[in-house]
Enzyme design. Structure first.
Site, PDB file in Angstrom:
ATOM      1  N   ARG A 108       0.863  -1.081  -0.028  1.00 39.27           N
ATOM      2  CA  ARG A 108      -0.209   0.020   0.018  1.00 39.27           C
ATOM      3  C   ARG A 108       0.884   1.350  -0.139  1.00 39.27           C
ATOM      4  O   ARG A 108       1.862   1.389   0.724  1.00 39.27           O
ATOM      5  CB  ARG A 108      -0.809   0.023   1.142  1.00 39.27           C
ATOM      6  CG  ARG A 108      -1.655   1.531   1.347  1.00 39.27           C
ATOM      7  CD  ARG A 108      -2.416   1.461   2.647  1.00 39.27           C
ATOM      8  NE  ARG A 108      -3.715   0.721   2.127  1.00 39.27           N
ATOM      9  CZ  ARG A 108      -5.042   1.051   2.613  1.00 39.27           C
ATOM     10  NH1 ARG A 108      -4.933   2.096   3.684  1.00 39.27           N
ATOM     11  NH2 ARG A 108      -5.863   0.359   2.249  1.00 39.27           N
ATOM     12  N   HIS A 135      -7.485   0.810  -6.173  1.00 42.14           N
ATOM     13  CA  HIS A 135      -7.641   0.027  -4.751  1.00 42.14           C
ATOM     14  C   HIS A 135      -8.546  -1.180  -5.254  1.00 42.14           C
ATOM     15  O   HIS A 135      -9.616  -1.415  -4.675  1.00 42.14           O
ATOM     16  CB  HIS A 135      -8.391   0.894  -3.849  1.00 42.14           C
ATOM     17  CG  HIS A 135      -8.452   0.428  -2.475  1.00 42.14           C
ATOM     18  ND1 HIS A 135      -7.701  -0.707  -2.045  1.00 42.14           N
ATOM     19  CD2 HIS A 135      -9.113   0.841  -1.178  1.00 42.14           C
ATOM     20  CE1 HIS A 135      -7.802  -1.057  -0.755  1.00 42.14           C
ATOM     21  NE2 HIS A 135      -8.695   0.069  -0.264  1.00 42.14           N
ATOM     22  N   GLN A 138     -10.485  -3.811  -2.598  1.00 39.62           N
ATOM     23  CA  GLN A 138     -11.562  -3.188  -2.111  1.00 39.62           C
ATOM     24  C   GLN A 138     -12.557  -3.545  -2.989  1.00 39.62           C
ATOM     25  O   GLN A 138     -13.963  -3.711  -2.403  1.00 39.62           O
ATOM     26  CB  GLN A 138     -11.537  -1.616  -1.820  1.00 39.62           C
ATOM     27  CG  GLN A 138     -12.763  -0.969  -1.372  1.00 39.62           C
ATOM     28  CD  GLN A 138     -13.026  -1.114   0.101  1.00 39.62           C
ATOM     29  OE1 GLN A 138     -12.145  -0.791   0.885  1.00 39.62           O
ATOM     30  NE2 GLN A 138     -14.234  -1.504   0.281  1.00 39.62           N
ATOM     31  N   ASP A 231     -16.914   7.791  -0.954  1.00 42.80           N
ATOM     32  CA  ASP A 231     -15.619   7.863  -0.453  1.00 42.80           C
ATOM     33  C   ASP A 231     -15.261   9.171   0.212  1.00 42.80           C
ATOM     34  O   ASP A 231     -15.769  10.253  -0.222  1.00 42.80           O
ATOM     35  CB  ASP A 231     -14.328   7.318  -1.720  1.00 42.80           C
ATOM     36  CG  ASP A 231     -13.152   7.254  -0.923  1.00 42.80           C
ATOM     37  OD1 ASP A 231     -12.957   7.082   0.422  1.00 42.80           O
ATOM     38  OD2 ASP A 231     -12.082   7.276  -1.785  1.00 42.80           O
ATOM     39  N   CYS A 274     -16.298   2.789   1.599  1.00 45.67           N
ATOM     40  CA  CYS A 274     -15.193   1.942   1.816  1.00 45.67           C
ATOM     41  C   CYS A 274     -14.602   2.068   3.059  1.00 45.67           C
ATOM     42  O   CYS A 274     -13.965   1.128   3.627  1.00 45.67           O
ATOM     43  CB  CYS A 274     -13.894   2.045   0.532  1.00 45.67           C
ATOM     44  SG  CYS A 274     -13.417   3.783   0.484  1.00 45.67           S
ATOM     45  N   ARG A 302     -14.024  -7.423   3.223  1.00 40.79           N
ATOM     46  CA  ARG A 302     -12.393  -7.355   2.868  1.00 40.79           C
ATOM     47  C   ARG A 302     -11.658  -8.165   3.448  1.00 40.79           C
ATOM     48  O   ARG A 302     -10.967  -8.960   2.559  1.00 40.79           O
ATOM     49  CB  ARG A 302     -11.856  -5.999   3.657  1.00 40.79           C
ATOM     50  CG  ARG A 302     -12.398  -4.692   3.526  1.00 40.79           C
ATOM     51  CD  ARG A 302     -12.420  -4.157   1.909  1.00 40.79           C
ATOM     52  NE  ARG A 302     -11.040  -4.341   1.567  1.00 40.79           N
ATOM     53  CZ  ARG A 302      -9.847  -3.566   1.730  1.00 40.79           C
ATOM     54  NH1 ARG A 302     -10.294  -2.491   2.531  1.00 40.79           N
ATOM     55  NH2 ARG A 302      -8.823  -3.500   1.142  1.00 40.79           N
TER      56      ARG A 302
END
Ligand code: CP
Ligand code: NVA
Length: 314
Positions: A108, A135, A138, A231, A274, A302
């Site tokens: 990440r 991402h 996700q 988001d 998310c 997740r």
């Protein structure tokens, strides 16, 4: 149908076919059911997994750690303050060293280029745990949550509100295009995804039957939508960039709130995020806490979807 994804990286959903994505979702569903019944696998037994983080994380880090533990492996968290990556040591060299010791590497961080370089040199599967651009893990959790609520992805209208050219806006556009869904990117025009990505996704949509729309009208986007998604308006690393205050002002009309939920005209509409969420900015506290919100199912997913990615690719 089973697919052999052994040795594959997971850097962006652009590299995966709709059938492969569906396979990962089916596998995640099975792994989730098994865990619920107390059945644990040993698919990662004696496997060592490196988790490199340049940016902070709650869900992604914990999902990787718990997924590895559930499957009998060992995860090692490496913040960039602990290792030499990109400072004293090049990404190429770090990748080759970690690849000699670990069986898979999560990254990440900021640049998509870094995770791609790790993948190029590591010699073991590398998974993108978020970059400025994408991402992808996700999106698997998001799609699994949609399936759990509506039984399928086909015929689903999925509307995303907010910064539509951030990692989430980009990745949801790709994921929904791949899976043949009706995706609406709803944002002020200057925050729409980049032209090249839109063109790429339109080509994908021609193959999959997806409908892709771009609008700055929240009510129009919400109408008939099964899923309302948002988001944060300011992503990690952007906090001190110029123009952020102005962006937040421009995004205020794009908040998911109960008026927007009502504008769907659907009693079965769901609200996703998310997370982490800034309550009363991109999502009203009321909508976040409402019966329409499935954000904690989504967060749990997740774990199951990241587990599926590791089990499938190692
Ligand atoms: N959604 C998500 O990636 O959360 P974290 O930043 O906590 O990992
Ligand atoms: N766009 C957000 C996503 C967090 C999961 C960020 O990059 O900070």
């Amino acid at each position: 149908m089973a697919f052999n994804l052994k040795g594959r990286h997971f850097l962006t959903l652009l590299h995966y076919t709709p059938e492969e994505i569906q396979f990962l979702l089916d596998l995640a569903k099975t792994l989730k059911q098994n865990k619920r019944m107390g059945i644990y696998g040993d698919n990662l037994k004696r496997k060592n997994i490196a988790l490199i983080f340049e940016k902070s994380s709650t869900r992604t880090r914990c999902a990787f750690v718990c997924a590895v533990n559930d499957e009998g492996g060992n995860a090692e968290y490496l913040s960039v303050n602990d290792i030499q990556l990109g400072g004293k040591e090049s990404v190429e060299d770090t990748a080759r060293v970690l690849g000699r010791m670990f069986d898979g590497i999560e990254f990440r961080g900021f640049k998509q280029e870094t995770v791609e370089k790790l993948a190029q040199y590591a010699g073991v599967p590398v998974w993108n745990g978020l970059t400025d651009m994408y991402h992808p893990t996700q999106i698997l959790a998001d799609l699994l949550t949609v399936i759990e609520n509506f039984g399928s992805l086909k015929g689903i209208k999925f509307a995303y509100f907010g910064d539509a050219r951030n990692n989430m806006g980009n990745s949801l556009l790709i994921g929904c295009a791949k899976m043949g869904m009706h995706f609406v990117s709803c944002a002020p025009k200057e925050l729409w995804p980049q032209k090249e990505l839109i063109e790429t996704c339109q080509k994908i949509a021609e193959e999959t039957g997806a409908i892709l729309e771009f609008t700055d009208d929240p009510k129009k986007a919400a109408k008939d939508s099964h899923v309302l998604y948002t988001d944060v308006w300011v992503s990690m690393g952007e906090e001190n960039q110029p123009g952020i205050k102005e962006r937040v002002e421009k995004l205020r009309p794009y908040q998911i709130n109960m008026d927007l939920v009502e504008a769907t005209g659907r009693e079965d509409a769901i609200v996703l995020h998310c997370l982490p969420a800034v309550h009363d900015k991109e999502i009203s506290h009321e909508a976040f806490e409402s019966k329409y919100s499935k954000v904690f199912d989504q967060a749990e997913n997740r774990l199951h979807t990241i587990k599926a990615v590791m089990v499938a690719t190692i």
